[in-house]
Design a protein around this motif. Sequence first.
Motif, PDB file in Angstrom:
ATOM      1  N   TYR A 105      17.626  22.841  17.035  1.00  0.00           N
ATOM      2  CA  TYR A 105      18.401  24.056  17.267  1.00  0.00           C
ATOM      3  C   TYR A 105      18.835  24.693  15.961  1.00  0.00           C
ATOM      4  CZ  TYR A 105      18.585  22.406  22.092  1.00  0.00           C
ATOM      5  OH  TYR A 105      18.247  21.978  23.360  1.00  0.00           O
ATOM      6  N   LYS A 108      15.833  26.483  14.347  1.00  0.00           N
ATOM      7  CA  LYS A 108      15.600  27.807  14.932  1.00  0.00           C
ATOM      8  C   LYS A 108      16.540  28.846  14.308  1.00  0.00           C
ATOM      9  CE  LYS A 108      12.852  27.957  18.818  1.00  0.00           C
ATOM     10  NZ  LYS A 108      13.513  27.856  20.123  1.00  0.00           N
ATOM     11  N   ALA A 144      10.757  23.853  14.865  1.00  0.00           N
ATOM     12  CA  ALA A 144      11.500  25.093  15.067  1.00  0.00           C
ATOM     13  C   ALA A 144      10.989  26.204  14.148  1.00  0.00           C
ATOM     14  CB  ALA A 144      12.984  24.855  14.823  1.00  0.00           C
ATOM     15  N   VAL A 148       9.190  29.863  15.250  1.00  0.00           N
ATOM     16  CA  VAL A 148       9.649  31.179  14.800  1.00  0.00           C
ATOM     17  C   VAL A 148       8.530  31.898  14.056  1.00  0.00           C
ATOM     18  CG1 VAL A 148      11.273  32.368  13.250  1.00  0.00           C
ATOM     19  CG2 VAL A 148      12.081  30.531  14.759  1.00  0.00           C
ATOM     20  N   VAL A 444       9.961  33.973  19.544  1.00  0.00           N
ATOM     21  CA  VAL A 444      10.949  33.162  20.258  1.00  0.00           C
ATOM     22  C   VAL A 444      11.989  34.089  20.876  1.00  0.00           C
ATOM     23  CG1 VAL A 444      10.662  31.149  18.755  1.00  0.00           C
ATOM     24  CG2 VAL A 444      12.426  32.836  18.215  1.00  0.00           C
ATOM     25  N   GLU A 446      15.311  35.220  20.862  1.00  0.00           N
ATOM     26  CA  GLU A 446      16.376  35.129  19.860  1.00  0.00           C
ATOM     27  C   GLU A 446      17.741  34.886  20.496  1.00  0.00           C
ATOM     28  OE1 GLU A 446      17.614  37.411  15.760  1.00  0.00           O
ATOM     29  OE2 GLU A 446      16.982  38.639  17.462  1.00  0.00           O
ATOM     30  N   GLN A 448      18.515  33.473  23.331  1.00  0.00           N
ATOM     31  CA  GLN A 448      18.588  32.106  23.830  1.00  0.00           C
ATOM     32  C   GLN A 448      18.762  31.121  22.669  1.00  0.00           C
ATOM     33  OE1 GLN A 448      15.394  30.850  26.451  1.00  0.00           O
ATOM     34  NE2 GLN A 448      15.709  28.716  25.924  1.00  0.00           N
ATOM     35  N   SER A 449      18.044  31.361  21.585  1.00  0.00           N
ATOM     36  CA  SER A 449      18.148  30.472  20.417  1.00  0.00           C
ATOM     37  C   SER A 449      19.556  30.479  19.844  1.00  0.00           C
ATOM     38  CB  SER A 449      17.147  30.895  19.343  1.00  0.00           C
ATOM     39  OG  SER A 449      15.815  30.796  19.819  1.00  0.00           O
ATOM     40  N   GLU A 452      21.840  28.487  22.221  1.00  0.00           N
ATOM     41  CA  GLU A 452      21.620  27.049  22.069  1.00  0.00           C
ATOM     42  C   GLU A 452      22.257  26.527  20.789  1.00  0.00           C
ATOM     43  OE1 GLU A 452      17.309  26.807  24.423  1.00  0.00           O
ATOM     44  OE2 GLU A 452      17.394  27.038  22.243  1.00  0.00           O
TER      45      GLU A 452
END
Length: 491
Positions: A105, A108, A144, A148, A444, A446, A448-449, A452
């Motif tokens: 996480y 990311k 990660a 990206v 990805v 973004e 949501q990342s 998280e």
Amino acid sequence: MIDLLLVHGVVITMDEQRRILKDGAVAIHNGRIIEVQDTEVLFGKYEAKRVIDCKHHCVLPGFIDAHGHGGHSMFKTVAMEDPSLWMPIMTETYKHYVTDDFWYYEGKLSALERLRAGVTTGVCVLGSMPRSDEPIFALNHAKAYAEVGIREIVATGPCNPPWPHPFSRWIDGKRVTNEVTYEKVLQGAEAVIEALNHSHDDRIRTFITPFVIVTSVDPSYPTPADMLYGLTDHDRYQSKRIREIARKYNTRIHSDAFGGMIHLAFQDKENALLGPDVHLQHCRGISFDEARILAETGTNVSTSASFGQVNARTPVTELIEMGVTVAISTDGTSPCTSFDMFQAMRKTQMYHQAALKDESYLPSGKLLEMVTIDAARCVGWADELGSLEPGKKADIITVDMNSPHLAPELMYVHRLVHQAVASDVDNVIVNGQLVLENRQVLHVDEKQSLAEALSEAEQTIKRAGLEKYTQQSKYFWGHARGYSEGKRYEN
């Protein structure tokens, strides 16, 4: 038919001639640059699957951040009001309170910030000191970055003595602590290098990275000359083992160095962690004879702009004049440093002009070199990165100049270095593939990342008991100076 054609941009090539094409174009195919020329020349020469109009944009090589840290992006500003405690707090947190998933996480989040700042290649030392007792941390971080879409150089290796060393891993929500030997962390580092070096279409590389090149002196500040008693048995053993690993996997060496360490390291000339395959971060407070050793051995240097430069400066201008390759790095992102290379350039110039009391040092063009072609040399990747030239990897950024703070569109390099900010980066291409288009992240989710990352950060802060280091002190408002409120950090 080629894959991609960028047209009508101000192309800042950073090639040997440092060409700037005011109506330039870049032709890209199979991940590489095939030609850089005026738009009128390339428009009629190539048919492309995709054409991007770069009018009002500067087109230049992606930035290369030669030193930063994995993990820090989760803890931006945590313990910022307690700077003397920051290193022990973070070191203990990384050693004992982060989960395996934390590194994914955080990776990311770190990669997204770098992407949006136009950094197409970034070095990551995992933790405040490198941690390599378990390969999963580096594997998750690299995964990660690969998702990206930007390049990562994973810096893996041992921290400082004493050995064996306690490290914790979280299994089914429970902390399991083990005493880990020095050989175990070297084995972990080798496993990471074997698994990741040149992986993901060569977007991930790995360097062997001891925390510092000499372990028997202060690891974070220069050591006075009368305290340099000589290399210990562990210093010599570490240099020998790091050299063996670098040769075995044909990889490079990255480490930190401060004043006194280079003098000591040079005493073991056979295995010294110095030379063209090495780049050293910081080098603050080094002596003239140490600068000469760096020049004579061809050792590369990366440096970041921080308050530490006030007390013990990296002799950047002197090193450059002696022929040393010096790159600007962010050392990001915590506690108060971002991955914004535009800021890093300006801060570097300011610190060194102030120290030397001379505004003529570090011209704008040199600063841009230090985050592109010089940085590529520093990390040993200048054969493929750092400039826009035929045959090189197509790692390219475009910067939107059609904004009040960058207008009128004149003196392009000066404007980029002195007025641009990370959010002016509009498009990012890595390996010939768009990964940021019109400021939109492509590969990805973004939002949501970010969600998280927030959840994992909150859990880690709670698990490590760091809540009190996220609070404002009573000196926060209305005071000219902050003071301790009696906080103590205990392991």
